[in-house]
Design an enzyme around this catalytic site. Structure first.
Site, PDB file in Angstrom:
ATOM      1  N   HIS A  80      -7.663   3.903   1.169  1.00 49.72           N
ATOM      2  CA  HIS A  80      -6.657   4.302   2.147  1.00 49.72           C
ATOM      3  C   HIS A  80      -7.329   4.407   3.514  1.00 49.72           C
ATOM      4  O   HIS A  80      -8.378   5.026   3.664  1.00 49.72           O
ATOM      5  CB  HIS A  80      -6.081   5.661   1.715  1.00 49.72           C
ATOM      6  CG  HIS A  80      -4.940   6.156   2.535  1.00 49.72           C
ATOM      7  ND1 HIS A  80      -3.868   5.378   2.889  1.00 49.72           N
ATOM      8  CD2 HIS A  80      -4.698   7.403   3.071  1.00 49.72           C
ATOM      9  CE1 HIS A  80      -3.000   6.108   3.584  1.00 49.72           C
ATOM     10  NE2 HIS A  80      -3.487   7.325   3.718  1.00 49.72           N
ATOM     11  N   ASP A 139       0.822  -1.214   0.000  1.00 47.60           N
ATOM     12  CA  ASP A 139       0.000   0.000   0.000  1.00 47.60           C
ATOM     13  C   ASP A 139       0.860   1.270   0.000  1.00 47.60           C
ATOM     14  O   ASP A 139       2.059   1.235   0.307  1.00 47.60           O
ATOM     15  CB  ASP A 139      -0.904   0.024   1.239  1.00 47.60           C
ATOM     16  CG  ASP A 139      -2.148  -0.834   1.086  1.00 47.60           C
ATOM     17  OD1 ASP A 139      -2.319  -1.460   0.025  1.00 47.60           O
ATOM     18  OD2 ASP A 139      -2.951  -0.868   2.040  1.00 47.60           O
ATOM     19  N   ASP A 140       0.207   2.380  -0.305  1.00 48.01           N
ATOM     20  CA  ASP A 140       0.801   3.724  -0.227  1.00 48.01           C
ATOM     21  C   ASP A 140       1.911   3.962  -1.240  1.00 48.01           C
ATOM     22  O   ASP A 140       2.787   4.814  -1.016  1.00 48.01           O
ATOM     23  CB  ASP A 140       1.328   4.019   1.185  1.00 48.01           C
ATOM     24  CG  ASP A 140       0.263   3.893   2.260  1.00 48.01           C
ATOM     25  OD1 ASP A 140      -0.934   3.936   1.915  1.00 48.01           O
ATOM     26  OD2 ASP A 140       0.620   3.755   3.442  1.00 48.01           O
TER      27      ASP A 140
END
Length: 310
Positions: A134, A13-14
């Site tokens: 998110h 992620d991110d």
């Protein structure tokens, strides 16, 4: 019955948060530690991340962001229910509190999600094959309906349902995280009929809440895998079962590897947060490419793959 084989999407992620997170995520992919990434299109290094994904052929999806940084949709950047007086999203808990008070416009959520998909396509040259939220915003009440509608309209097939077996038997999780994760799990459960109604798919099992940061270790990952496999009813395996009659379970492991962000470098408009600057990011990077973890995958018949392979 033979031991099930798991097709596991390990999602970093991110992606795009900052150059150092990007670097660590790419190295983790090259080492076989992750098999998929989720892009924050409003993050400061999103273009670099998209270019890296193209260069290294990294499967990439959208990490839709409604809680950190600046909106992508221009019409929402000045006046919007989604932003605070400084013009940025209201934060992980601020977004949830505003939603509970009935202060968020779902029409504006729709506009922002569609704007983020458009930007994803501009950056990568393709639509995302998967789209998640998110800080798990995509499973929140009301938001989940808008999220599913956007995915259905744009024919984005896969999402994430963060409901983890074994979550409630983890003494190492502090009370505040247990409370937050329990609420995430409830929201995820309530999202299932909504996603089903819109024809959205997700892997059979999910892992990642109990193995974040310093809690990521080979024993904890082995425990999470065992709980996931035990939670899936025998005979209910994926339609992608192999021709040799070995049952197949699909799964997603959510991870956040990388090198810690430098102060003032990165983020989604306000600089990097404590999570991204933490040494936990490099700990995850080191654990995910540890040979003993890769050996565990082999022992447990776990095959890493991307959403597009499911």
């Amino acid at each position: 019955m033979p031991q099930p084989r798991m097709m596991l999407v390990v999602t970093g992620d991110d992606f795009g948060y900052c150059p150092r997170r990007n670097q660590g995520i790419v190295e983790c992919f090259q080492a076989g530690g992750i098999s998929n990434v989720s892009l924050l299109v409003n993050a400061s290094a999103a273009k670099e991340a998209a270019d890296l994904a193209k260069r290294h052929d990294i499967p990439i999806g959208l990490h839709a962001n409604l809680s950190e940084g600046f909106p992508v949709c221009q019409s929402l950047q000045q006046v919007s229910t989604l932003i605070n007086p400084r013009g940025v999203f209201q934060g992980k808990m601020g977004f949830r509190q505003a939603l509970e008070r009935g202060q968020l416009s779902m029409k504006q959520v729709d506009l922002e999600l569609r704007a983020q998909v458009r930007l994803f396509r501009e950056l990568t040259g393709q639509l995302p094959h998967h789209m998640d939220g998110h800080q798990h915003v995509h499973v929140l009440p009301e938001v989940r309906e808008v999220f599913a509608q956007v995915m259905s309209d744009l024919r984005i097939p896969y999402t994430r349902v963060p409901k983890e077996a074994g979550l409630h038997s983890c003494p190492w999780l502090p009370a505040h995280l247990q409370r937050f994760y329990t609420q995430v799990e409830k929201d995820a459960t309530d999202s299932i009929p909504v996603f089903t109604r819109y024809g959205i798919r997700w892997p059979d099992v999910y892992l990642g809440l109990t193995t974040m940061g310093q809690n990521m270790s080979v024993p904890n990952l082995q425990r999470a895998l065992s709980h996931a496999l035990a939670s899936w009813p025998s005979g209910s395996t994926s339609s992608s079962a192999s021709s040799c009659n070995q049952p197949v379970i699909t799964g997603e492991l959510m991870v956040h590897p990388g090198y810690p962000s430098h102060s003032q470098v990165g983020g989604c408009g306000e600089g990097p947060d404590d999570f991204s600057q933490s040494a936990d990011r490099q700990h995850e990077l080191n654990m995910l490419r540890d040979p003993s973890l890769l050996a565990l995958y082999s022992q447990k018949c776990v095959q890493l793959c991307a959403f597009k392979d499911l």
